[in-house]
Scaffold this active site. Structure first.
Site, PDB file in Angstrom:
ATOM      1  N   ASP A 208     -12.857   0.740   9.011  1.00 44.51           N
ATOM      2  CA  ASP A 208     -14.099   1.381   8.566  1.00 44.51           C
ATOM      3  C   ASP A 208     -13.989   1.713   7.080  1.00 44.51           C
ATOM      4  OD1 ASP A 208     -13.298   4.493   8.261  1.00 44.51           O
ATOM      5  OD2 ASP A 208     -12.246   3.632   9.979  1.00 44.51           O
ATOM      6  N   ASP A 210     -14.317   4.840   5.860  1.00 42.24           N
ATOM      7  CA  ASP A 210     -14.222   6.289   5.786  1.00 42.24           C
ATOM      8  C   ASP A 210     -15.643   6.850   5.650  1.00 42.24           C
ATOM      9  OD1 ASP A 210     -12.184   8.392   5.946  1.00 42.24           O
ATOM     10  OD2 ASP A 210     -12.847   8.969   3.959  1.00 42.24           O
TER      11      ASP A 210
END
Length: 292
Positions: A208, A210
């Site tokens: 991802d 973050d």
């Protein structure tokens, strides 16, 4: 030279790596309970030892993992080189979900973990200027290339305590520091591996962006799990290729990972604590048992 034994520490989503003659074994440690049994076997004839970092079924949080016991039992099984597979968030646009990043530096922001095998009764200070073995990193990069797995070499891993993900303010702060990825598990793992004189390399698997990315918003665990599944398949291919092509004689580390304790122990022999020395038998036996 020592015979190579490849240790794999598997993070989130990486639990089942195919090996010949595979068996689960319980290895006792004087440092307490490790995350799980180790799974020992061979890949292409190379001895491989796999340890699920969080335990099978993901029982341990990043904070409650017994990192000292984990590294100690890998050392006891004869491991010479450790590759750490670790799910992480990305701070850089070009490190998109699904990309593997060969980390070369860390910033340790953890605060609730035991970080050393040494202490009162036997004090030691090892160098961590270069926490990753470039020799091992070269081998990891070669395997990623052969398997055509998207990767990047070089980057700084911010290790946070967790288990919560970052606030937006924290995410922006860590980006401003020049960090590349963020995770919760590679410290004190890397520090302890150096104290145990194990060559260590992190393969950070991006799940991802973050919370900093304007088009991705906050970290979403459902999306992370989807990416984890794809990363897990690539991780299995990577480990298999790495093991098949790995030197059968342990390659000496160019930054001295495998001789880190040569001049590190400061406590005079007559002042050392026998109880602590007994616990250090696997980690530091090479230097503690040599003639004074």
């Amino acid at each position: 030279m020592a015979k190579s034994v490849l240790g794999i520490i598997g993070g989130s989503g990486v639990y089942d790596i195919e090996m010949d003659n595979a068996r689960w074994e319980t290895i006792a440690s004087p440092w307490g309970e490790p995350s799980d049994q180790v799974r020992r076997g061979e890949i292409g004839g190379l001895p491989v030892v796999f340890l699920p970092r969080h335990g099978r079924g993901h029982r341990f949080s990043p904070t409650t993992i017994n990192y000292r016991a984990n590294i100690d039992i890998l050392k006891r099984t004869g491991v010479t080189d450790v590759v750490s597979l670790s799910a992480c968030g990305s701070f850089r646009e070009e490190f998109e979900p699904g990309r593997f990043v060969l980390i070369d530096q860390f910033i340790d922001r953890t605060f609730a973990r035991e970080k050393s095998f040494f202490g009162t009764g036997c004090v030691a200070h090892v160098s961590l200027a270069y926490p990753i073995s470039p020799t091992l990193q070269d081998l990891a990069e070669a395997a990623l290339k052969v398997e055509d797995i998207p990767y990047a070499r070089g980057g700084t891993y911010l290790v946070m305590e967790g288990p919560q993900f970052s606030t937006l303010a924290e995410s922006h702060l860590y980006r401003s520091w020049g960090c590349s990825v963020i995770g919760m598990t590679n410290m004190p793992e890397a520090k302890l591996a150096r104290e145990a004189e194990l060559s260590y390399c992190t393969v950070a698997m991006v799940t991802d962006y973050d919370s900093w990315h304007p088009h991705h918003g906050e970290v979403d665990i459902t999306s992370i799990i989807k990416v984890l599944k794809g990363n897990s398949e690539n991780a299995r291919k990577f480990v298999t290729r790495l093991a098949r092509d790995f030197p059968r004689e342990h390659p000496r580390c160019r930054v001295g990972s495998d001789t880190a304790l040569d001049f590190a122990i400061m406590t005079q022999p007559d002042q050392r604590d026998p109880a602590l020395l007994k616990k250090l038998d696997a980690v530091a036996g090479r230097v503690l048992n040599r003639p004074q």
